[in-house]
Design a protein around this motif. Structure first.
Motif, short mmCIF file in Angstrom:
data_model
loop_
_atom_site.label_atom_id
_atom_site.label_comp_id
_atom_site.label_asym_id
_atom_site.label_seq_id
_atom_site.Cartn_x
_atom_site.Cartn_y
_atom_site.Cartn_z
N VAL A 3 56.83 30.76 28.20
CA VAL A 3 56.47 32.18 28.12
C VAL A 3 55.09 32.30 27.48
O VAL A 3 54.74 31.53 26.59
CB VAL A 3 57.50 32.96 27.26
CG1 VAL A 3 57.02 34.36 26.94
CG2 VAL A 3 58.84 33.00 27.98
N ALA A 14 58.93 37.45 27.33
CA ALA A 14 57.93 37.95 28.28
C ALA A 14 58.22 39.42 28.58
O ALA A 14 59.34 39.90 28.40
CB ALA A 14 58.00 37.12 29.56
N GLN A 42 49.84 30.92 36.48
CA GLN A 42 51.17 31.24 35.97
C GLN A 42 51.99 32.01 37.01
O GLN A 42 51.47 32.43 38.05
CB GLN A 42 51.05 32.07 34.68
CG GLN A 42 50.55 31.24 33.51
CD GLN A 42 50.66 31.97 32.19
OE1 GLN A 42 50.09 33.04 32.02
NE2 GLN A 42 51.39 31.39 31.24
N MET A 67 54.83 33.67 32.97
CA MET A 67 55.63 32.48 32.72
C MET A 67 54.83 31.24 33.13
O MET A 67 54.01 31.29 34.04
CB MET A 67 56.92 32.51 33.57
CG MET A 67 57.71 33.80 33.51
SD MET A 67 58.48 34.10 31.92
CE MET A 67 59.68 32.79 31.88
#
Ligand code: FES
Length: 339
Positions: A13, A103, A138, A196
Motif C-alpha cells: 500500500v 489505501a 502501481q 497498490m
C-alpha cells in the motif's frame, strides 16, 4: 514550500502525505492520521528507521546508535528527523494496517470504453472526488459492480483531471472483462482502492530497459506518461511482446511517445508462428547487447511468471547482472495483478 511524500508500506500500500516547510516526515504522517513507527522522536532510538527511495532531504540530528554513517549513505533515514527538500518516496518498515494507513477507496464513473482489438479493452475512469495520487507502475483494486469481487489492474496513464486509464485483456468468461465487454456503459458508477504495489518507476539515473508481456504494457504507459511530462535524459528501450497479432495494441501511442521523448525506442514481438509480424518469438529473442548495456541498466518487467524466468536466464547466459531488476508477475488468465 510543501512537498508530496509517498509512504510505501511493506504490504504494497502507498499513501501520499504533504510535508510542510521544515516539517519532519513523521510529524506530517501523524498530522495525516498515519501512525508510522515512532518512539523517542529525538533521533536516539532508531524505531522510525526507514529507507528513502528518491528525493532530496535534510537528514536532521541523530546519534550513531540510531543510524550509522553507512546506513545514511545507503539512503536510510529517521523519519522523526528527516525534513524533505523535494517530493520523496519513503519505504516504511511496517504494514499499512500497523500504521492505520489503508489505501483510499475512490468512487468513479466509466468515462471511456474502447475495444482496442478482439482480445484487449481499454477504459478510463473519472474519479468523483478526492485527489488520486500513485506512482507510475502501481495498480488499483477495481470492484466489479454489483458484487464483492475485486480485480487488480495497473494504471496505464497518470491521472489527468481526475481521469485514469486501464488496459484489460478480454478473457472469455472473465468476470470483469465480460462486464466491460458486454454490459458496461460510459457513465456507469465504479469504485476502486488505490494505490497498490511496489512495482513503480524509481529515480532515473541510468539507461532503462522496459519489458512488457501482453497487457503488462499498462504500467509502462503510465511510466512513459511521467517521463513525457518530466523529461528523459538517458536511453530507454521497451520490448513489447504478445502472443498473437490481435494482442498488439496501442502501438500508435508508443510511436507518439517515441516522437516526443528523445532517447526512447521500442520494438514489438509476436510469438505466434503463423504471424507475419517482422519480429517473431519471445522478448528475449530480441534483446541486443546494447539493451543490456553491460549491466548498467535499470530493468523493469511486467509479464507472466515464465517471462520473468526467461529474462533472468537470458541475463545469466549473457553474463550480465542488471544494476536493478524490478518485476511484476501476473497471470492474464486469472485477471490477476497488473493485467
Ligand atoms: Fe527514535 Fe526516530 S523515533 S529515532
Amino acid at each position: 514550500m510543501s512537498h508530496k511524500i509517498a509512504l510505501s508500506f511493506e504490504d504494497g500500500v502507498t499513501r501520499f502525505i504533504t510535508c510542510g516547510t521544515g516539517e519532519t516526515v513523521a510529524d506530517a504522517a501523524y498530522r495525516s492520521g498515519i501512525n508510522v513507527p515512532f518512539d523517542c522522536r529525538d533521533g536516539a532510538c532508531g524505531t522510525c528507521k526507514s529507507h528513502c527511495e528518491s528525493g532530496a532531504y535534510d537528514k536532521g540530528d541523530y546519534i550513531e546508535d540510531a543510524l550509522t554513517e553507512d546506513e545514511a549513505a545507503e539512503g536510510f533515514v529517521l523519519t522523526c528527523q528527516m525534513r524533505p527538500k523535494s517530493d520523496c518516496v519513503v519505504k516504511i518498515a511496517a504494514t499499512s494496517a500497523m500504521c492505520k494507513a489503508g489505501a483510499s477507496t475512490f468512487s468513479a464513473r466509466l468515462s471511456r470504453l474502447e475495444r482496442l482489438s478482439p482480445t484487449t479493452l481499454g477504459f478510463a475512469l473519472k474519479v468523483d472526488a478526492g485527489e488520486l495520487s500513485f506512482l507510475p507502475g502501481q495498480y488499483a483494486n477495481l470492484s466489479l459492480p454489483g458484487t464483492r469481487e475485486v480485480r487488480a489492474y495497473s494504471f496505464s496513464s497518470l491521472p489527468h483531471d481526475g481521469e485514469v486509464e486501464f488496459l484489460v485483456r478480454n478473457i472469455p468468461g472473465g468476470r470483469m472483462s465480460s462486464f466491460l465487454a458486454e454490459r458496461a456503459k460510459v457513465g456507469d458508477a465504479m469504485s476502486f482502492t488505490a494505490p497498490m504495489g511496489s512495482f513503480y518507476l524509481r529515480p532515473v539515473t541510468r539507461p532503462l530497459l522496459f519489458l512488457a508481456g501482453g497487457t503488462g504494457l499498462a504500467p509502462f504507459l503510465a511510466m512513459l506518461d511521467l517521463l513525457a511530462r518530466d523529461g528523459l535524459n538517458v536511453p530507454a528501450h521497451l520490448v513489447y511482446g504478445v502472443t498473437s497479432d490481435a494482442d498488439l495494441v496501442l502501438v500508435d501511442k508508443l510511436e507518439a511517445f517515441a516522437a516526443r521523448l528523445k532517447g526512447f525506442t521500442f520494438s514489438t514481438v509476436v510469438a505466434d508462428a503463423a504471424s507475419s509480424h517482422p519480429r517473431k518469438g519471445y522478448v528475449t529473442h530480441h534483446l541486443a547487447p546494447e539493451h543490456l548495456n553491460g549491466g548498467d541498466v535499470d530493468t523493469y518487467l511486467c509479464g507472466p511468471p515464465a517471462m520473468v524466468d526467461a529474462v533472468r536466464h537470458h541475463f545469466q547466459a549473457a553474463g550480465v547482472t542488471p544494476a536493478a531488476f524490478h518485476y511484476e508477475k501476473f497471470s492474464p488468465g486469472a485477471e490477476a495483478k497488473a493485467a
